[in-house]
Scaffold this active site. Sequence first.
Site, short mmCIF file in Angstrom:
data_model
loop_
_atom_site.label_atom_id
_atom_site.label_comp_id
_atom_site.label_asym_id
_atom_site.label_seq_id
_atom_site.Cartn_x
_atom_site.Cartn_y
_atom_site.Cartn_z
N SER A 62 0.87 -1.18 0.00
CA SER A 62 0.00 0.00 0.00
C SER A 62 0.90 1.22 0.00
O SER A 62 2.07 1.14 0.40
CB SER A 62 -0.93 -0.01 1.21
OG SER A 62 -0.19 -0.18 2.40
N GLU B 95 1.32 5.51 0.73
CA GLU B 95 0.79 6.73 1.35
C GLU B 95 1.25 7.95 0.55
O GLU B 95 2.42 8.07 0.19
CB GLU B 95 1.30 6.85 2.79
CG GLU B 95 0.81 8.12 3.48
CD GLU B 95 1.32 8.26 4.90
OE1 GLU B 95 1.02 7.39 5.73
OE2 GLU B 95 2.04 9.24 5.15
N ARG C 111 -5.03 10.39 16.48
CA ARG C 111 -5.23 11.54 17.37
C ARG C 111 -4.72 12.80 16.69
O ARG C 111 -5.35 13.83 16.68
CB ARG C 111 -4.47 11.31 18.69
CG ARG C 111 -4.72 12.40 19.69
CD ARG C 111 -3.62 12.47 20.73
NE ARG C 111 -2.36 12.93 20.18
CZ ARG C 111 -1.24 13.08 20.87
NH1 ARG C 111 -1.22 12.79 22.15
NH2 ARG C 111 -0.13 13.50 20.29
N GLY C 112 -3.54 12.68 16.07
CA GLY C 112 -2.92 13.83 15.41
C GLY C 112 -2.02 14.61 16.36
O GLY C 112 -1.94 14.31 17.55
N ASP C 113 -1.32 15.58 15.80
CA ASP C 113 -0.42 16.44 16.57
C ASP C 113 -0.95 17.86 16.57
O ASP C 113 -1.72 18.24 15.70
CB ASP C 113 0.98 16.43 15.94
CG ASP C 113 1.70 15.12 16.21
OD1 ASP C 113 1.58 14.61 17.34
OD2 ASP C 113 2.35 14.61 15.29
N ALA D 25 -10.89 13.14 22.52
CA ALA D 25 -9.67 13.34 23.33
C ALA D 25 -8.55 12.41 22.90
O ALA D 25 -7.39 12.64 23.25
CB ALA D 25 -10.00 13.12 24.79
N TYR E 69 3.71 2.22 17.05
CA TYR E 69 5.04 2.82 17.17
C TYR E 69 6.08 1.84 17.74
O TYR E 69 6.28 1.80 18.96
CB TYR E 69 4.95 4.07 18.06
CG TYR E 69 4.01 5.10 17.49
CD1 TYR E 69 4.48 6.07 16.60
CD2 TYR E 69 2.64 5.07 17.76
CE1 TYR E 69 3.61 6.99 16.03
CE2 TYR E 69 1.77 5.98 17.19
CZ TYR E 69 2.26 6.93 16.34
OH TYR E 69 1.40 7.84 15.75
N ASP F 212 2.53 2.26 24.67
CA ASP F 212 2.17 2.19 23.25
C ASP F 212 1.36 0.92 22.95
O ASP F 212 0.41 0.94 22.18
CB ASP F 212 3.43 2.17 22.38
CG ASP F 212 3.95 3.57 22.13
OD1 ASP F 212 3.14 4.51 22.05
OD2 ASP F 212 5.17 3.73 22.01
N GLN G 293 4.75 3.36 12.49
CA GLN G 293 5.73 4.39 12.16
C GLN G 293 6.91 3.67 11.49
O GLN G 293 7.14 2.48 11.74
CB GLN G 293 6.17 5.07 13.47
CG GLN G 293 7.19 6.17 13.30
CD GLN G 293 6.63 7.30 12.46
OE1 GLN G 293 6.64 7.19 11.23
NE2 GLN G 293 6.18 8.36 13.09
N PHE H 3 13.76 14.63 10.75
CA PHE H 3 12.38 14.20 10.98
C PHE H 3 12.34 13.06 12.02
O PHE H 3 11.46 13.03 12.90
CB PHE H 3 11.74 13.76 9.66
CG PHE H 3 10.28 13.47 9.79
CD1 PHE H 3 9.39 14.49 10.10
CD2 PHE H 3 9.79 12.18 9.65
CE1 PHE H 3 8.03 14.23 10.26
CE2 PHE H 3 8.43 11.91 9.80
CZ PHE H 3 7.56 12.94 10.11
N HIS I 4 3.58 -1.19 3.94
CA HIS I 4 2.99 0.13 3.65
C HIS I 4 4.14 1.11 3.40
O HIS I 4 4.98 1.31 4.28
CB HIS I 4 2.16 0.59 4.85
CG HIS I 4 1.48 1.90 4.63
ND1 HIS I 4 0.37 2.05 3.82
CD2 HIS I 4 1.74 3.14 5.13
CE1 HIS I 4 -0.02 3.32 3.83
NE2 HIS I 4 0.79 4.00 4.60
#
Length: 288
Positions: free
Chosen positions: A7, A9, A99-101, A117, A139, A152, A170, A210, A259
């Site tokens: 897959s 991204e 969740r995102g940053d 949340a 992760y 995690d 990740q 990064f 991925h």
Amino acid sequence: MTTPSVSFEFFPPQGLEASFRLWNSVNTLAPLDPAFASVTYGAGGSTRDLTHEALGTLIRQYGLNVAGHLTCVNATRQETLAIAKRYADLGVTEIVALRGDAPKGDAGFQTHPDGFASSVELVAALAETGDFRIRVAAYPDRHPEALDANSDIEMLKLKFEAGADSAITQYFYDIDSFLRFRDRSATAGITRKIIPGILPIEDWEKTKRFSARCNAALPFWMDDAFAKATRDGVHDLLAISVATELCSDLMDEGVEALHFYTLNQPHLTRNICKALGIEPVQSLQKVA
Ligand code: FAD
């Protein structure tokens, strides 16, 4: 050893040149018959409309099975679920629920007063709609906010219990890190698929910066190896060889799906797939 499913991204383009780069990437990689193609959701929801447009084009023009990323940042529950509904109306059947940053410059993730949340809450609400296959993040090298190595795994378990179908990791370069994570997940009772995320190294210096931010470990030998490869003009050759060996070792360990984080730069990914025996299955069929 059978060839794995793959897959890819992509991120949504901002501007004309970036659009050409994305469509070149999709033209190059779509013939490899990915299980799905995912489109990221910019930090703080900054690419909401562009993500939507890119998903729509991937479905209409290429007939790909797509996964839309979705985060909880800066939005009420209602707004987040409205975006998911728009995805469903578009024909999107998979979501990478995160969740995102916090947006750049903000200190840490802040829950919106009326928002989700955590990724667990988002997964539960998406599962209730019954509209999507839900993928989540994992992760192997520890999330930067993880209290300890177990948190995690605990979080991943909660995400699966809330309704997630599979996890994408990740990126990592030490296979033992992934294998240990997979073993610890199994010991914790996790039975769902954990798909390794593979980042072909387009630019070693950027990858170092990064990786420091997202806590992805880089084996010590890579710095010297990439410095020498860059000096000798064979950076990409090393990048292909590093990722191909990692993927091949993962396949030896029973991994059936990979991925790729393409960064909208298809050439390394295409060459790694070729080295793994993944060939185009058809000439590109545009459906519209
Ligand atoms: P969670 O899994 O909910 O949390 C991550 C980890 O942080 C947990 O395992 C836990 O150990 C720790 N943690 C979280 N909250 C707490 C707490 N309160 N106290 C202690 N520990 C805590 N970001 C984007 O903005 N857009 C994208 O499109 C995007 N796509 C991604 C795709 C993949 C496959 C991956 C791996 C990451 C992606 N990210 C994206 C990055 C992601 O949003 C960040 O890593 C974010 O910080 C965590 O989101 P999550 O859903 O993984 O969080």
